[in-house]
Design an enzyme around this catalytic site. Structure first.
Site, PDB file in Angstrom:
ATOM      1  N   ARG A   1       0.835  -1.208   0.000  1.00 48.71           N
ATOM      2  CA  ARG A   1       0.000   0.000   0.000  1.00 48.71           C
ATOM      3  C   ARG A   1       0.871   1.260   0.000  1.00 48.71           C
ATOM      4  NH1 ARG A   1      -3.148  -2.288   5.110  1.00 48.71           N
ATOM      5  NH2 ARG A   1      -0.954  -2.603   5.576  1.00 48.71           N
TER       6      ARG A   1
ATOM      7  N   ASP B   1       3.896  -6.323  -4.107  1.00 51.67           N
ATOM      8  CA  ASP B   1       3.304  -7.455  -3.411  1.00 51.67           C
ATOM      9  C   ASP B   1       4.296  -8.602  -3.579  1.00 51.67           C
ATOM     10  OD1 ASP B   1       1.945  -9.662  -2.572  1.00 51.67           O
ATOM     11  OD2 ASP B   1       0.137  -9.287  -3.752  1.00 51.67           O
ATOM     12  N   VAL B   2       4.979  -8.955  -2.491  1.00 56.85           N
ATOM     13  CA  VAL B   2       6.067  -9.945  -2.614  1.00 56.85           C
ATOM     14  C   VAL B   2       5.549 -11.334  -2.970  1.00 56.85           C
ATOM     15  CG1 VAL B   2       7.602  -8.706  -1.012  1.00 56.85           C
ATOM     16  CG2 VAL B   2       6.142 -10.565  -0.143  1.00 56.85           C
TER      17      VAL B   2
ATOM     18  N   ASN C   1      11.196  -8.144   5.563  1.00 58.00           N
ATOM     19  CA  ASN C   1      10.285  -7.915   6.680  1.00 58.00           C
ATOM     20  C   ASN C   1       8.847  -8.337   6.370  1.00 58.00           C
ATOM     21  OD1 ASN C   1       9.476  -6.675   9.231  1.00 58.00           O
ATOM     22  ND2 ASN C   1       8.522  -5.107   7.960  1.00 58.00           N
TER      23      ASN C   1
ATOM     24  N   SER D   1      10.858 -15.289  13.577  1.00 53.66           N
ATOM     25  CA  SER D   1       9.958 -15.189  14.732  1.00 53.66           C
ATOM     26  C   SER D   1      10.354 -16.253  15.744  1.00 53.66           C
ATOM     27  CB  SER D   1       8.516 -15.434  14.289  1.00 53.66           C
ATOM     28  OG  SER D   1       7.672 -15.623  15.414  1.00 53.66           O
TER      29      SER D   1
ATOM     30  N   TYR E   1       1.980 -21.201  10.358  1.00 56.11           N
ATOM     31  CA  TYR E   1       2.750 -19.968  10.596  1.00 56.11           C
ATOM     32  C   TYR E   1       4.124 -20.327  11.171  1.00 56.11           C
ATOM     33  CZ  TYR E   1       4.370 -15.564  12.435  1.00 56.11           C
ATOM     34  OH  TYR E   1       5.152 -14.475  12.700  1.00 56.11           O
TER      35      TYR E   1
ATOM     36  N   LEU F   1       6.308 -11.368  20.815  1.00 58.30           N
ATOM     37  CA  LEU F   1       5.135 -10.485  20.700  1.00 58.30           C
ATOM     38  C   LEU F   1       5.560  -9.040  20.426  1.00 58.30           C
ATOM     39  CD1 LEU F   1       3.197 -11.880  23.783  1.00 58.30           C
ATOM     40  CD2 LEU F   1       2.479 -12.124  21.396  1.00 58.30           C
ATOM     41  N   VAL F   2       5.128  -8.522  19.294  1.00 58.13           N
ATOM     42  CA  VAL F   2       5.393  -7.125  18.936  1.00 58.13           C
ATOM     43  C   VAL F   2       4.035  -6.499  18.633  1.00 58.13           C
ATOM     44  CG1 VAL F   2       6.659  -5.550  17.418  1.00 58.13           C
ATOM     45  CG2 VAL F   2       7.488  -7.889  17.741  1.00 58.13           C
TER      46      VAL F   2
ATOM     47  N   GLU G   1       0.178  -4.238  13.560  1.00 59.38           N
ATOM     48  CA  GLU G   1      -1.097  -4.723  12.999  1.00 59.38           C
ATOM     49  C   GLU G   1      -1.097  -6.246  12.823  1.00 59.38           C
ATOM     50  OE1 GLU G   1      -1.906  -2.627   9.403  1.00 59.38           O
ATOM     51  OE2 GLU G   1      -2.459  -0.790  10.453  1.00 59.38           O
TER      52      GLU G   1
END
Ligand code: 8X3
Length: 235
Positions: free
Chosen positions: A16, A41-42, A68, A121, A134, A166-167, A170
């Site tokens: 975006r 858009d990867v 990222n 992560s 995930y 935890l970050v 959004e």
């Protein structure tokens, strides 16, 4: 911003552009560095190829790539999860990283310089229920970081992964498909990491002298001790 604060020029991309442009403007006016933005858009391999092939001449030499882009979609048990969600995570977290890295690394090899920093992560280290795919994608990021470093053995190109817990971003809003209550509950009653906390560590990795490769950083807020151990203060 952490890179701009250190004086780097920034090539920024996101799906975006309308969200990215104001960020770029703030960075330019605050730090006085050059910023070039483009929408990408990867998950679309052809778009990745075209975007990197079409970069303006002044922006083709990428010194540091921060992979990222990534997301979690849903938290249902594997056998019940929406297949589109599972494919969406694979596309962004694994295929996206592969295609962007393949677009950038050859130039790093030619120039004999570069640093790939993947955002993994803690989910790649500890699988948790409802996070099967995930977690698998983030385990893949850990494996790709290790493998890229080996495949680039003998070159000066560095490869790192920064693996946060935890970050508060959004991330959870996306995971729960816009359910604000469910998203807020993830960070309820604890002090999560912020995007700035993570960015500072990424910039630290990039800022080490050329002979220092930080392979992996695992970072969590103090209230978290593993994927499943989270201390909520009032409970
Ligand atoms: C984000 C951390 O614990 O929500 O990757 O999976 S977690």
């Amino acid at each position: 911003m952490a890179f701009a604060a250190a004086g780097s020029r920034l090539l920024l991309c996101a799906r975006r552009l309308e969200r990215l442009t104001p960020v770029a403007d703030t960075i330019k006016s605050t730090y006085g560095v050059d910023v070039h933005t483009f929408s990408l858009d990867v998950t679309d391999p052809e778009a990745v190829r075209q975007a990197f092939d079409g970069l303006p001449a002044a922006w083709t030499d990428i010194d540091i790539l921060v992979n990222n882009a990534g997301k979690a979609l849903g938290k249902a048990a594997f056998q019940e999860a929406d297949l589109e969600d599972l494919d969406g995570m694979l596309d962004a977290n694994v295929r996206g990283l592969i295609h962007v890295s393949r677009a950038v690394i050859p130039g790093m090899i030619e120039r004999n310089a570069g640093h790939v920093i993947n955002i993994g992560s803690v989910a790649g280290k500890w699988t948790y229920p409802g996070g099967t795919v995930y977690c698998a994608t983030k385990a893949a990021v850990a494996a790709m970081t290790e493998g890229m470093k080996m495949d680039l053995h003998g070159t000066p190109i560095r490869v790192s992964t920064v693996d946060p817990g935890l970050v508060e971003t959004e991330f959870s809003l996306v995971r729960f498909h816009g359910d604000e209550k469910a998203a807020a509950k993830v960070y309820d009653d604890l002090t999560p990491l912020t995007a700035v906390d993570v960015a500072e560590v990424v910039a630290f990795c990039a800022g080490r002298p050329a002979h220092v490769n930080i392979n992996q950083v695992i970072m969590m807020c103090t209230d978290q001790s593993s994927s499943t151990m989270v201390h909520r203060r009032s409970r």
